[in-house]
Design an enzyme around this catalytic site. Sequence first.
Site, PDB file in Angstrom:
ATOM      1  N   GLY A  87      33.805  35.788  36.758  1.00  6.26           N
ATOM      2  CA  GLY A  87      34.179  34.426  37.137  1.00  6.26           C
ATOM      3  C   GLY A  87      33.976  34.153  38.627  1.00  6.26           C
ATOM      4  N   ALA A 127      37.640  36.682  36.780  1.00  8.12           N
ATOM      5  CA  ALA A 127      38.826  36.114  36.170  1.00  8.12           C
ATOM      6  C   ALA A 127      39.866  37.222  36.105  1.00  8.12           C
ATOM      7  CB  ALA A 127      38.495  35.597  34.782  1.00  8.12           C
ATOM      8  N   GLU A 178      30.430  33.285  38.963  1.00  5.57           N
ATOM      9  CA  GLU A 178      30.246  31.966  38.343  1.00  5.57           C
ATOM     10  C   GLU A 178      30.768  30.844  39.237  1.00  5.57           C
ATOM     11  OE1 GLU A 178      32.196  33.354  34.719  1.00  5.57           O
ATOM     12  OE2 GLU A 178      30.398  32.792  33.622  1.00  5.57           O
ATOM     13  N   GLU A 221      31.046  41.223  32.364  1.00  3.40           N
ATOM     14  CA  GLU A 221      31.876  40.950  31.182  1.00  3.40           C
ATOM     15  C   GLU A 221      31.569  41.858  30.006  1.00  3.40           C
ATOM     16  OE1 GLU A 221      30.390  38.664  33.085  1.00  3.40           O
ATOM     17  OE2 GLU A 221      31.838  37.092  33.551  1.00  3.40           O
TER      18      GLU A 221
HETATM   19  N1  CO8 Z   1      41.614  40.876  37.365  1.00  2.90           N
HETATM   20  C1  CO8 Z   1      42.840  41.305  37.686  1.00  2.90           C
HETATM   21  N2  CO8 Z   1      43.079  42.155  38.699  1.00  2.90           N
HETATM   22  C2  CO8 Z   1      42.029  42.586  39.427  1.00  2.90           C
HETATM   23  C3  CO8 Z   1      40.707  42.172  39.140  1.00  2.90           C
HETATM   24  C4  CO8 Z   1      40.517  41.270  38.055  1.00  2.90           C
HETATM   25  N3  CO8 Z   1      39.311  40.812  37.726  1.00  2.90           N
HETATM   26  N4  CO8 Z   1      39.880  42.769  40.025  1.00  2.90           N
HETATM   27  C5  CO8 Z   1      40.637  43.520  40.823  1.00  2.90           C
HETATM   28  N5  CO8 Z   1      41.944  43.424  40.482  1.00  2.90           N
HETATM   29  C6  CO8 Z   1      43.094  44.087  41.080  1.00  2.90           C
HETATM   30  C7  CO8 Z   1      43.187  45.537  40.665  1.00  2.90           C
HETATM   31  O1  CO8 Z   1      43.829  45.641  39.408  1.00  2.90           O
HETATM   32  C8  CO8 Z   1      43.981  46.139  41.788  1.00  2.90           C
HETATM   33  O2  CO8 Z   1      45.367  45.836  41.579  1.00  2.90           O
HETATM   34  P1  CO8 Z   1      46.504  46.990  41.813  1.00  2.90           P
HETATM   35  O3  CO8 Z   1      46.374  47.327  43.288  1.00  2.90           O
HETATM   36  O4  CO8 Z   1      47.759  46.268  41.451  1.00  2.90           O
HETATM   37  O5  CO8 Z   1      46.129  48.103  40.926  1.00  2.90           O
HETATM   38  C9  CO8 Z   1      43.540  45.346  43.009  1.00  2.90           C
HETATM   39  O6  CO8 Z   1      42.925  44.152  42.492  1.00  2.90           O
HETATM   40  C10 CO8 Z   1      42.520  46.070  43.830  1.00  2.90           C
HETATM   41  O7  CO8 Z   1      41.461  46.494  42.973  1.00  2.90           O
HETATM   42  P2  CO8 Z   1      40.877  47.994  42.926  1.00  2.90           P
HETATM   43  O8  CO8 Z   1      41.962  48.973  43.269  1.00  2.90           O
HETATM   44  O9  CO8 Z   1      40.181  48.162  41.610  1.00  2.90           O
HETATM   45  O10 CO8 Z   1      39.832  47.917  44.127  1.00  2.90           O
HETATM   46  P3  CO8 Z   1      38.470  48.764  44.291  1.00  2.90           P
HETATM   47  O11 CO8 Z   1      37.998  48.424  45.664  1.00  2.90           O
HETATM   48  O12 CO8 Z   1      38.682  50.158  43.897  1.00  2.90           O
HETATM   49  O13 CO8 Z   1      37.456  48.122  43.186  1.00  2.90           O
HETATM   50  C11 CO8 Z   1      36.346  46.342  41.989  1.00  2.90           C
HETATM   51  C12 CO8 Z   1      37.001  46.798  43.297  1.00  2.90           C
HETATM   52  C13 CO8 Z   1      35.068  47.134  41.731  1.00  2.90           C
HETATM   53  C14 CO8 Z   1      35.993  44.867  42.158  1.00  2.90           C
HETATM   54  C15 CO8 Z   1      37.311  46.522  40.800  1.00  2.90           C
HETATM   55  O14 CO8 Z   1      38.573  45.967  41.149  1.00  2.90           O
HETATM   56  C16 CO8 Z   1      36.867  45.885  39.517  1.00  2.90           C
HETATM   57  O15 CO8 Z   1      35.996  46.404  38.840  1.00  2.90           O
HETATM   58  N6  CO8 Z   1      37.448  44.725  39.139  1.00  2.90           N
HETATM   59  C17 CO8 Z   1      37.160  44.021  37.925  1.00  2.90           C
HETATM   60  C18 CO8 Z   1      35.823  43.299  38.035  1.00  2.90           C
HETATM   61  C19 CO8 Z   1      35.514  42.582  36.756  1.00  2.90           C
HETATM   62  O16 CO8 Z   1      35.318  43.156  35.710  1.00  2.90           O
HETATM   63  N7  CO8 Z   1      35.438  41.238  36.841  1.00  2.90           N
HETATM   64  C20 CO8 Z   1      35.056  40.418  35.735  1.00  2.90           C
HETATM   65  C21 CO8 Z   1      36.255  39.951  35.018  1.00  2.90           C
HETATM   66  S1  CO8 Z   1      35.823  39.141  33.493  1.00  2.90           S
HETATM   67  C22 CO8 Z   1      35.488  37.569  33.941  1.00  2.90           C
HETATM   68  O17 CO8 Z   1      35.495  37.196  35.090  1.00  2.90           O
HETATM   69  C23 CO8 Z   1      35.204  36.659  32.813  1.00  2.90           C
HETATM   70  C24 CO8 Z   1      34.706  35.316  33.298  1.00  2.90           C
HETATM   71  C25 CO8 Z   1      35.419  34.230  32.612  1.00  2.90           C
HETATM   72  C26 CO8 Z   1      35.202  32.917  33.288  1.00  2.90           C
HETATM   73  C27 CO8 Z   1      35.844  32.806  34.648  1.00  2.90           C
HETATM   74  C28 CO8 Z   1      35.821  31.384  35.129  1.00  2.90           C
HETATM   75  C29 CO8 Z   1      35.759  31.188  36.610  1.00  2.90           C
END
Ligand code: CO8
Length: 263
Positions: free
Chosen positions: A113, A69, A116, A136
């Site tokens: 998400g 998400a 999921e 999460e």
């Molecule tokens: N939300 C918003 N932006 C994101 C997300 C995210 N989940 N994941 C990646 N991005 C963005 C980054 O902010 C970045 O943007 P910018 O270039 O503007 O800084 C861009 O995508 C590229 O990401 P990275 O530079 O971080 O890329 P890497 O290759 O270095 O890393 C990762 C990839 C490991 C996937 C890393 O981006 C990461 O850890 N992302 C977050 C993962 C995460 O925690 N996901 C869980 C979110 S919580 C959730 O999903 C709750 C569920 C609720 C229900 C959902 C219903 C469907």
Amino acid sequence: ATEKTYEYLKVSTPRTGVALIQLHRPKALNALFTPLIRELNTTLRELDSDPSVGATVLTGSEKAFAAGADILEMRDKSFADAYGNDFIESWSELYNTIRKPVISAVNGHALGGGCELAMMCDILYCSQKANFGQPEIKLGVIPGAGGSQRLTRAIGKSRAMELILTGKNFSGQEAYDWGLAARVFETPEKCVEGALDTAETIAGYSKIAVKACKEVVNKSQDLGIKEGVEFERRVFHGLFGSEDQKIGMEAFAEKKKPEWTHR
Ligand code: CO8
């Protein structure tokens, strides 16, 4: 399926009867947010009522199925925003209202998400290096779109508990070894092709029988064995009222290929 333009999706019909939806928000690794989900739901609903479509494949890019998400969209929400608007409820439309099969082809990150959403699909395929996880806990929250329930049913309590409490990721190969994925492929291209092959097979069958198969298998997740078997038998009886049952059985008797209705 059509010439429509989409903001966060790419939609095509690469095989007869098969739609391919590709999540396309590359700058945020397909992070899921309301406008994307709205577009996805609308598209799935249209495909569900399109008689030329029998099954759908849902995929992302090689880099990300969906990295969760959108954390930036969620960050400032209050309890009243989340509870009051039932945040995330509409994200389950794929599971709750779509009746034709959807196969997820998971490559790259499928986190939170994203994991999921992949698990809401009817069949999950992935490539070996796909990166699954429910991270999460690292954000101070818990899975919110069914992860704690679907992951646990798929891979067992102890393993799911470990993954959800540690936020540790797992690979596509592990997803397959543990029974979360039906098949694992060497490469992302093979994964999408494999999903399209399966979708094409399904799209070649009677639509009404396909919907009934999906409905009865899903019921097994909610009902005890006795009620489930009873429910299955009633739906089975119901199919004797369909034209496709006559077409299918007549074709067998006459050693011909069945020509299904498009209902
Ligand atoms: N939300 C918003 N932006 C994101 C997300 C995210 N989940 N994941 C990646 N991005 C963005 C980054 O902010 C970045 O943007 P910018 O270039 O503007 O800084 C861009 O995508 C590229 O990401 P990275 O530079 O971080 O890329 P890497 O290759 O270095 O890393 C990762 C990839 C490991 C996937 C890393 O981006 C990461 O850890 N992302 C977050 C993962 C995460 O925690 N996901 C869980 C979110 S919580 C959730 O999903 C709750 C569920 C609720 C229900 C959902 C219903 C469907």
